[in-house]
Motif scaffolding. Structure first.
Motif, PDB file in Angstrom:
ATOM      1  N   PRO A  75       0.306  10.406   1.177  1.00  0.00           N
ATOM      2  CA  PRO A  75      -0.265  11.073   0.020  1.00  0.00           C
ATOM      3  C   PRO A  75       0.647  12.131  -0.592  1.00  0.00           C
ATOM      4  O   PRO A  75       0.337  12.667  -1.634  1.00  0.00           O
ATOM      5  N   SER A  76       1.762  12.424   0.018  1.00  0.00           N
ATOM      6  CA  SER A  76       2.652  13.436  -0.537  1.00  0.00           C
ATOM      7  C   SER A  76       3.531  12.886  -1.656  1.00  0.00           C
ATOM      8  O   SER A  76       4.255  13.632  -2.295  1.00  0.00           O
ATOM      9  N   LEU A  77       3.480  11.588  -1.899  1.00  0.00           N
ATOM     10  CA  LEU A  77       4.295  11.005  -2.961  1.00  0.00           C
ATOM     11  C   LEU A  77       3.892  11.579  -4.311  1.00  0.00           C
ATOM     12  O   LEU A  77       2.734  11.870  -4.557  1.00  0.00           O
ATOM     13  N   ASP A  78       4.856  11.729  -5.203  1.00  0.00           N
ATOM     14  CA  ASP A  78       4.564  12.240  -6.532  1.00  0.00           C
ATOM     15  C   ASP A  78       3.945  11.145  -7.394  1.00  0.00           C
ATOM     16  O   ASP A  78       4.113   9.958  -7.143  1.00  0.00           O
ATOM     17  N   GLY A  79       3.242  11.558  -8.425  1.00  0.00           N
ATOM     18  CA  GLY A  79       2.747  10.646  -9.437  1.00  0.00           C
ATOM     19  C   GLY A  79       1.589   9.792  -8.986  1.00  0.00           C
ATOM     20  O   GLY A  79       0.897  10.086  -8.022  1.00  0.00           O
ATOM     21  N   LEU A  80       1.382   8.722  -9.718  1.00  0.00           N
ATOM     22  CA  LEU A  80       0.236   7.852  -9.492  1.00  0.00           C
ATOM     23  C   LEU A  80       0.217   7.252  -8.107  1.00  0.00           C
ATOM     24  O   LEU A  80      -0.834   7.078  -7.512  1.00  0.00           O
ATOM     25  N   ARG A  81       1.407   6.909  -7.561  1.00  0.00           N
ATOM     26  CA  ARG A  81       1.419   6.267  -6.243  1.00  0.00           C
ATOM     27  C   ARG A  81       0.810   7.141  -5.172  1.00  0.00           C
ATOM     28  O   ARG A  81       0.316   6.648  -4.180  1.00  0.00           O
ATOM     29  N   GLY A  82       0.844   8.458  -5.353  1.00  0.00           N
ATOM     30  CA  GLY A  82       0.300   9.351  -4.350  1.00  0.00           C
ATOM     31  C   GLY A  82      -1.211   9.314  -4.273  1.00  0.00           C
ATOM     32  O   GLY A  82      -1.777   9.330  -3.197  1.00  0.00           O
ATOM     33  N   HIS A  83      -1.883   9.250  -5.398  1.00  0.00           N
ATOM     34  CA  HIS A  83      -3.342   9.337  -5.426  1.00  0.00           C
ATOM     35  C   HIS A  83      -4.026   8.062  -5.876  1.00  0.00           C
ATOM     36  O   HIS A  83      -5.200   7.861  -5.575  1.00  0.00           O
ATOM     37  N   LEU A  84      -3.342   7.218  -6.600  1.00  0.00           N
ATOM     38  CA  LEU A  84      -3.901   5.947  -7.070  1.00  0.00           C
ATOM     39  C   LEU A  84      -2.977   4.838  -6.608  1.00  0.00           C
ATOM     40  O   LEU A  84      -1.866   4.711  -7.103  1.00  0.00           O
ATOM     41  N   ARG A  85      -3.448   4.063  -5.651  1.00  0.00           N
ATOM     42  CA  ARG A  85      -2.573   3.085  -4.996  1.00  0.00           C
ATOM     43  C   ARG A  85      -3.129   1.679  -5.126  1.00  0.00           C
ATOM     44  O   ARG A  85      -4.325   1.469  -5.010  1.00  0.00           O
ATOM     45  N   THR A  86      -2.228   0.762  -5.335  1.00  0.00           N
ATOM     46  CA  THR A  86      -2.604  -0.641  -5.339  1.00  0.00           C
ATOM     47  C   THR A  86      -1.383  -1.482  -5.021  1.00  0.00           C
ATOM     48  O   THR A  86      -0.254  -1.089  -5.307  1.00  0.00           O
ATOM     49  N   THR A  87      -1.625  -2.622  -4.429  1.00  0.00           N
ATOM     50  CA  THR A  87      -0.555  -3.591  -4.220  1.00  0.00           C
ATOM     51  C   THR A  87      -0.655  -4.713  -5.254  1.00  0.00           C
ATOM     52  O   THR A  87       0.150  -5.631  -5.238  1.00  0.00           O
ATOM     53  N   ASP A  88      -1.631  -4.624  -6.148  1.00  0.00           N
ATOM     54  CA  ASP A  88      -1.870  -5.633  -7.170  1.00  0.00           C
ATOM     55  C   ASP A  88      -1.088  -5.250  -8.430  1.00  0.00           C
ATOM     56  O   ASP A  88      -1.396  -4.248  -9.080  1.00  0.00           O
ATOM     57  N   ASP A  89      -0.071  -6.043  -8.776  1.00  0.00           N
ATOM     58  CA  ASP A  89       0.774  -5.727  -9.927  1.00  0.00           C
ATOM     59  C   ASP A  89      -0.015  -5.669 -11.229  1.00  0.00           C
ATOM     60  O   ASP A  89       0.255  -4.834 -12.084  1.00  0.00           O
ATOM     61  N   ARG A  90      -0.994  -6.558 -11.380  1.00  0.00           N
ATOM     62  CA  ARG A  90      -1.795  -6.560 -12.605  1.00  0.00           C
ATOM     63  C   ARG A  90      -2.584  -5.264 -12.731  1.00  0.00           C
ATOM     64  O   ARG A  90      -2.610  -4.638 -13.786  1.00  0.00           O
ATOM     65  N   LEU A  91      -3.223  -4.817 -11.641  1.00  0.00           N
ATOM     66  CA  LEU A  91      -3.967  -3.562 -11.687  1.00  0.00           C
ATOM     67  C   LEU A  91      -3.025  -2.383 -11.957  1.00  0.00           C
ATOM     68  O   LEU A  91      -3.388  -1.457 -12.686  1.00  0.00           O
ATOM     69  N   ARG A  92      -1.837  -2.424 -11.391  1.00  0.00           N
ATOM     70  CA  ARG A  92      -0.862  -1.353 -11.632  1.00  0.00           C
ATOM     71  C   ARG A  92      -0.488  -1.306 -13.118  1.00  0.00           C
ATOM     72  O   ARG A  92      -0.431  -0.225 -13.717  1.00  0.00           O
ATOM     73  N   ARG A  93      -0.260  -2.462 -13.723  1.00  0.00           N
ATOM     74  CA  ARG A  93       0.075  -2.492 -15.153  1.00  0.00           C
ATOM     75  C   ARG A  93      -1.094  -1.994 -15.997  1.00  0.00           C
ATOM     76  O   ARG A  93      -0.910  -1.251 -16.970  1.00  0.00           O
ATOM     77  N   LEU A  94      -2.323  -2.394 -15.632  1.00  0.00           N
ATOM     78  CA  LEU A  94      -3.498  -1.946 -16.380  1.00  0.00           C
ATOM     79  C   LEU A  94      -3.726  -0.444 -16.206  1.00  0.00           C
ATOM     80  O   LEU A  94      -4.124   0.244 -17.156  1.00  0.00           O
ATOM     81  N   LEU A  95      -3.466   0.064 -15.030  1.00  0.00           N
ATOM     82  CA  LEU A  95      -3.563   1.501 -14.773  1.00  0.00           C
ATOM     83  C   LEU A  95      -2.571   2.247 -15.668  1.00  0.00           C
ATOM     84  O   LEU A  95      -2.926   3.247 -16.315  1.00  0.00           O
ATOM     85  N   ASP A  96      -1.357   1.758 -15.753  1.00  0.00           N
ATOM     86  CA  ASP A  96      -0.344   2.376 -16.611  1.00  0.00           C
ATOM     87  C   ASP A  96      -0.740   2.285 -18.083  1.00  0.00           C
ATOM     88  O   ASP A  96      -0.619   3.266 -18.821  1.00  0.00           O
ATOM     89  N   LEU A  97      -1.239   1.123 -18.522  1.00  0.00           N
ATOM     90  CA  LEU A  97      -1.657   0.937 -19.909  1.00  0.00           C
ATOM     91  C   LEU A  97      -2.820   1.867 -20.249  1.00  0.00           C
ATOM     92  O   LEU A  97      -2.826   2.513 -21.303  1.00  0.00           O
TER      93      LEU A  97
END
Length: 179
Positions: A26-48
């Motif tokens: 959880p110490s990672l900066d940015g979205l990866r620290g608090h919002l995590r997924t291994t699903d590329d589509r969800l990651r793209r939608l989260l960014d959008l």
């Protein structure tokens, strides 16, 4: 078995373990620290959603400023009990962990709006430091929300007006952004 063949078998496990450990920190900066997924589509939608919708961006920012870690998973529509749901997982090391499960929708806008609805629930948890387990989560939702379906022996579902409004607002903002 040769030494190389043994190493070739173990290498994928070592890489996967490092990847899981990196994603769990959880110490990672940015979205990866608090919002995590291994699903590329969800990651793209989260960014959008974060780029396009002020409401979505505010939800994400609130989570980034919290001690709530959200894992986003996609479920198959034919096996999911609902389009989206949040489950409290654990409290450890000063963090509270939840899983948001979403069905895969064809419309990007609907998927992002559904994600916003569930992220609003995560914000509700972030705003309630007394929520530290399943029982305290249920108490909080009895206080701030309403039962959204008939309870079963193993499952109670709640919703809030704020989460419904977040989904509607994000859908409206995404629709306006396309025009």
């Amino acid at each position: 078995m040769t030494r190389f063949a043994g190493f070739a078998r173990v290498l994928p496990l070592l890489l996967a373990t490092a990847s899981i450990a990196y994603g769990a920190d959880p110490s990672l900066d940015g979205l990866r620290g608090h919002l995590r997924t291994t699903d590329d589509r969800l990651r793209r939608l989260l960014d959008l959603g974060t780029r396009t919708s002020p409401t979505f961006r505010a939800l994400v920012q609130r989570l980034l400023d919290s001690n709530v870690i959200v894992y986003l998973w996609c479920d198959r529509a034919d096996t999911a009990p609902s389009d989206g749901r949040l489950t409290f997982v654990s409290t450890a090391g000063g963090y509270r962990y939840v899983v948001v499960r979403l069905v895969r929708l064809h419309s990007r806008e609907r998927q992002i709006a559904l994600m916003a609805h569930e992220l609003r629930h995560a914000v509700e948890i972030a705003d309630a430091p007394q929520v530290v387990d399943h029982e305290s989560l249920e108490r909080e939702y009895r206080r701030i929300g309403y039962m959204s379906s008939t309870p079963t022996a193993d499952r109670k579902t709640f919703d809030t007006r704020a989460a419904v409004d977040a989904g509607v607002d994000v859908m409206r903002e995404l629709t306006l952004a396309e025009d």
